[in-house]
Motif scaffolding. Structure first.
Motif, PDB file in Angstrom:
ATOM      1  N   THR A   1     113.093  50.905 -12.409  1.00  0.00           N
ATOM      2  CA  THR A   1     112.695  52.298 -12.696  1.00  0.00           C
ATOM      3  C   THR A   1     112.082  52.895 -11.273  1.00  0.00           C
ATOM      4  N   GLY A   2     112.273  54.096 -10.940  1.00  0.00           N
ATOM      5  CA  GLY A   2     111.833  54.418  -9.556  1.00  0.00           C
ATOM      6  C   GLY A   2     112.001  56.126  -9.812  1.00  0.00           C
ATOM      7  N   ASN A   3     111.375  56.535  -8.795  1.00  0.00           N
ATOM      8  CA  ASN A   3     111.776  58.151  -8.688  1.00  0.00           C
ATOM      9  C   ASN A   3     111.927  58.487  -7.334  1.00  0.00           C
ATOM     10  N   ILE A   4     112.580  59.557  -7.152  1.00  0.00           N
ATOM     11  CA  ILE A   4     113.025  60.397  -5.942  1.00  0.00           C
ATOM     12  C   ILE A   4     112.400  61.704  -5.876  1.00  0.00           C
ATOM     13  N   ASP A   5     111.757  61.837  -4.679  1.00  0.00           N
ATOM     14  CA  ASP A   5     111.361  63.648  -4.533  1.00  0.00           C
ATOM     15  C   ASP A   5     112.198  63.993  -3.198  1.00  0.00           C
ATOM     16  N   MET A   6     112.870  64.824  -3.458  1.00  0.00           N
ATOM     17  CA  MET A   6     113.679  65.363  -2.541  1.00  0.00           C
ATOM     18  C   MET A   6     113.196  66.174  -1.638  1.00  0.00           C
ATOM     19  N   ASP A   7     112.069  66.681  -1.987  1.00  0.00           N
ATOM     20  CA  ASP A   7     111.170  67.757  -1.163  1.00  0.00           C
ATOM     21  C   ASP A   7     111.937  68.730  -0.472  1.00  0.00           C
TER      22      ASP A   7
ATOM     23  N   VAL B   1     124.568  71.688   4.131  1.00  0.00           N
ATOM     24  CA  VAL B   1     124.350  70.854   3.079  1.00  0.00           C
ATOM     25  C   VAL B   1     122.860  70.497   3.023  1.00  0.00           C
ATOM     26  N   ILE B   2     122.339  70.292   1.823  1.00  0.00           N
ATOM     27  CA  ILE B   2     121.363  69.753   1.398  1.00  0.00           C
ATOM     28  C   ILE B   2     121.460  68.089   1.281  1.00  0.00           C
ATOM     29  N   ARG B   3     121.085  67.350   2.000  1.00  0.00           N
ATOM     30  CA  ARG B   3     121.138  66.109   2.200  1.00  0.00           C
ATOM     31  C   ARG B   3     119.711  65.106   1.946  1.00  0.00           C
ATOM     32  N   HIS B   4     119.901  64.270   1.053  1.00  0.00           N
ATOM     33  CA  HIS B   4     118.708  63.299   0.779  1.00  0.00           C
ATOM     34  C   HIS B   4     119.021  61.935   0.728  1.00  0.00           C
ATOM     35  N   ARG B   5     118.439  60.927   1.422  1.00  0.00           N
ATOM     36  CA  ARG B   5     118.769  59.614   1.218  1.00  0.00           C
ATOM     37  C   ARG B   5     117.527  58.638   0.938  1.00  0.00           C
ATOM     38  N   GLU B   6     117.594  57.853   0.184  1.00  0.00           N
ATOM     39  CA  GLU B   6     116.686  56.654  -0.227  1.00  0.00           C
ATOM     40  C   GLU B   6     117.283  55.500   0.015  1.00  0.00           C
ATOM     41  N   ASP B   7     116.582  54.313   0.856  1.00  0.00           N
ATOM     42  CA  ASP B   7     117.539  53.047   1.133  1.00  0.00           C
ATOM     43  C   ASP B   7     116.727  51.873   0.252  1.00  0.00           C
TER      44      ASP B   7
ATOM     45  N   PRO C   1     116.098  73.455 -11.067  1.00  0.00           N
ATOM     46  CA  PRO C   1     116.519  72.344 -10.397  1.00  0.00           C
ATOM     47  C   PRO C   1     115.402  71.441 -10.407  1.00  0.00           C
ATOM     48  N   PRO C   2     115.798  70.198  -9.760  1.00  0.00           N
ATOM     49  CA  PRO C   2     114.888  68.703  -9.933  1.00  0.00           C
ATOM     50  C   PRO C   2     113.782  69.029  -8.880  1.00  0.00           C
ATOM     51  N   SER C   3     112.957  70.217  -8.990  1.00  0.00           N
ATOM     52  CA  SER C   3     111.855  70.459  -7.845  1.00  0.00           C
ATOM     53  C   SER C   3     110.637  69.554  -8.017  1.00  0.00           C
ATOM     54  N   ASP C   4     110.601  68.797  -9.123  1.00  0.00           N
ATOM     55  CA  ASP C   4     109.546  67.806  -9.387  1.00  0.00           C
ATOM     56  C   ASP C   4     109.724  66.499  -9.012  1.00  0.00           C
ATOM     57  N   ARG C   5     110.924  65.997  -9.400  1.00  0.00           N
ATOM     58  CA  ARG C   5     111.414  64.653  -9.088  1.00  0.00           C
ATOM     59  C   ARG C   5     112.417  64.216  -9.702  1.00  0.00           C
ATOM     60  N   LEU C   6     113.420  63.341  -9.527  1.00  0.00           N
ATOM     61  CA  LEU C   6     114.488  62.595  -9.969  1.00  0.00           C
ATOM     62  C   LEU C   6     113.866  61.160 -10.394  1.00  0.00           C
ATOM     63  N   ASP C   7     113.849  60.912 -11.563  1.00  0.00           N
ATOM     64  CA  ASP C   7     113.776  59.372 -12.311  1.00  0.00           C
ATOM     65  C   ASP C   7     115.027  58.572 -12.434  1.00  0.00           C
ATOM     66  N   TYR C   8     115.101  57.420 -11.983  1.00  0.00           N
ATOM     67  CA  TYR C   8     116.310  56.629 -12.316  1.00  0.00           C
ATOM     68  C   TYR C   8     115.828  55.447 -12.968  1.00  0.00           C
ATOM     69  N   MET C   9     116.976  54.582 -13.738  1.00  0.00           N
ATOM     70  CA  MET C   9     116.801  53.683 -14.466  1.00  0.00           C
ATOM     71  C   MET C   9     118.043  53.200 -14.790  1.00  0.00           C
ATOM     72  N   GLY C  10     118.148  51.743 -15.223  1.00  0.00           N
ATOM     73  CA  GLY C  10     119.407  51.342 -15.897  1.00  0.00           C
ATOM     74  C   GLY C  10     119.627  49.710 -15.706  1.00  0.00           C
TER      75      GLY C  10
END
Length: 543
Positions: A259-265, A79-85, A355-364
């Motif tokens: 807003t923010g971004n996630i780098d799963m690396d 499983v690929i797993r990534h978490r941001e708190d 794939p999102p190899s650069d980053r994931l941006d979130y907002m809302g």
């Protein structure tokens, strides 16, 4: 970090072993497993090595810091797993606040004078509207600490004793009331009503949020005739409101989650090209909630690939159900709830296939009270310590379909001498592929120091995938009975042999695909690739 395409490295060792001493112990090498397909007669057979690679060993990133690991073996599942708190937090002040309140004037009518005191002052009432900072907030009860400040102008020549109370407020279980004495013939006389511990109800809740005040007292005896004209002027203001607890309807507010971004690396996203689709990726939003207000999350995530492509998650709005609904819930430990975006309520499959190899941006935003609030039966409840914290977890089981994935691996700083002694050469590979992946070594490129290709060794032999079950509870998993041993050689031309002297780097390109009629394959940690590699060379021993 060890490359994710590490299983290509042993193929390179065959080329290196032509003129270098092998680092493997030939006593451990099974010569009987070598192919006899080479027709010319070699005068050197160099056993390069053999190995058994579990899929977990190949994909395990071997990070020194466990927090940097993104691929996990859970049971036997990969499983690929990534978490941001704490990607999003809002507290009580985001839902309910009491800004500086306006000062309000009231003229308290006084009874006729011209007589000796004391003279009773009958009950008079006034209302004060509390500003909550947000439109549409309707309070039914608040527990607050505050101060009620009064400024009096007394036009009479006698002191006035005044009882001020809040008919719908209690402090310590008793009516909130206070007596003040306003000196005769004074202007700007200030008194403070300490409302620490005030519990205040609003009998008929409305958006006016009005607090009732009651005034009653008497004009005191001044030893003579009381004189003067006009009302008792009162200017008052509720100050320093620090709410402890509030009930009501806090309105249909929209709170920006920022807003923010996630780098799963995830390194192998940078190591492979091609088309693949994970069948069951998920994004979990873990909530810790002590805000007794229903809400809906209206958020989106957009992924960006290293090549500049993008794809939005496009989730359906989700409304958590496990928010605190009672005072005990609000004051107790936060309620825990997870909402999940998957292939049924979002475009997550397309997002992860980017794939999102650069980053994931979130907002809302978060919408409070998406439905009508019944204050009488299920009011909003919030305390001064209420808050919502959200963590995000991305979970991608390695269950996918793939077409022509290109894996690339590089060995730097190659030094191959005396290639002019080699008359013929071939790399012999015997493999037993327990992966549900067809592997084709498409090319082995010889490059100079600048990584410009000076020659290319092509090979289109396929190391066939193990078949998977196509139905039943083990669908997508490898059928052990389908695993077979195959063997072939990669022959080198004279030009390729000559260019070995010039090679500074070697790049291997491989293609990986899944078959099985489009059924996603499930990668398990104990799947194994077994292989043996040797180099057969015909040397000019007189040179």
């Amino acid at each position: 970090m060890i490359s994710k395409s590490r299983f290509l490295i042993p193929l390179l060792c065959g080329l290196l072993a032509i003129t270098a001493q092998s680092c493997f112990d030939s006593d451990d090498y099974d010569m009987d497993r070598l192919s006899d397909k080479v027709e010319w007669t070699p005068n050197m057979i160099a056993p390069v090595g053999y190995g058994t690679y579990s899929l977990w060993y190949l994909l395990n990133e071997h990070e020194l810091d466990p927090n940097d690991q993104t691929i996990f073996l859970e049971g036997n599942d990969l499983v690929i797993r990534h978490r941001e708190d704490d990607i999003f937090t809002y507290d009580a002040s985001s839902v309910l606040s009491f800004p500086n309140q306006l000062s309000q004037g009231f003229a308290l009518p006084l009874p006729p004078v011209g007589l000796p005191g004391p003279i009773p002052i009958p009950v008079q009432n006034d209302t004060y509207r509390i500003s909550t900072g947000f439109a549409g907030v309707i309070l039914s009860q608040v527990d607050v600490d505050a101060n009620l400040q009064f400024t009096f102008d007394n036009p009479l020549n006698a002191d006035i004793s005044l009882d001020i109370s809040l008919p719908n407020g209690t402090i310590g279980g008793a009516l909130a009331t206070q007596n003040f004495t306003i000196p005769a013939n004074t202007n700007g006389h200030v008194e403070n009503f300490d409302l620490t511990g005030l519990s205040l109800t609003f009998p008929t809740p409305s958006s006016d949020n009005e607090v009732a005040l009651q005034f009653e007292g008497e004009i005191l005896d001044n030893g003579g005739v009381i004189s003067g004209t006009g009302a008792l002027a009162i200017q008052y203001q509720i100050q320093n409101i620090n709410f402890q607890l509030a009930y009501g309807d806090f309105g249909q507010q929209s709170i920006d989650i920022g807003t923010g971004n996630i780098d799963m690396d995830v390194d192998f996203w940078d190591d492979i090209d091609g088309e693949y689709r994970f069948s069951n990726p998920k994004i979990h939003v873990h909530l810790r909630n002590s805000v007794g207000v229903p809400f809906a999350i209206n958020a989106n995530i957009t992924g960006y690939s290293s090549s500049g492509g993008s794809q939005a998650l496009n989730p359906l709005p989700l409304q958590p159900n496990n928010y605190p609904k009672t005072l005990a819930d609000v004051l107790d430990a936060p309620n825990l709830e997870t909402i999940t975006y998957d292939n049924t309520n979002s475009d997550i499959v397309d997002l992860m296939a980017l794939p999102p190899s650069d980053r994931l941006d979130y907002m809302g935003n978060v919408s409070l009270n998406p439905n009508v609030v019944d204050i009488a039966t299920e009011p909003n409840i919030i305390s001064n310590t209420s808050r919502i914290d959200a963590d995000i977890e991305i979970e991608i089981p390695l269950e996918f379909t793939a077409t022509n994935l290109t894996l690339k691996d590089t060995i730097d700083d190659i030094d191959i001498d005396d290639a002019d002694k080699i008359m013929n050469a071939a790399v012999v590979i015997t493999a037993e592929n327990g992966y549900p992946l067809d592997v084709t070594i498409e090319s082995i490129q010889l490059t100079d120091a600048a990584f410009d290709v000076i020659d290319e060794i092509t090979d289109n032999e396929v190391i066939d995938a193990a078949s998977v079950y196509t139905s039943g509870p083990m669908i997508g998993e490898v059928d052990p009975a389908s695993i077979k041993q195959v063997s072939h050689e990669i022959a080198l031309t004279q030009s390729q042999i000559a260019n070995l002297n010039l090679a500074e780097n070697i790049i291997i390109n491989a293609l990986v695909s899944t078959e099985n009629g489009g059924i996603p394959v499930k990668l398990k940690g104990d799947y194994e690739l077994k292989f043996t590699i040797s180099v057969q060379a015909q040397l000019d021993l007189s040179n």
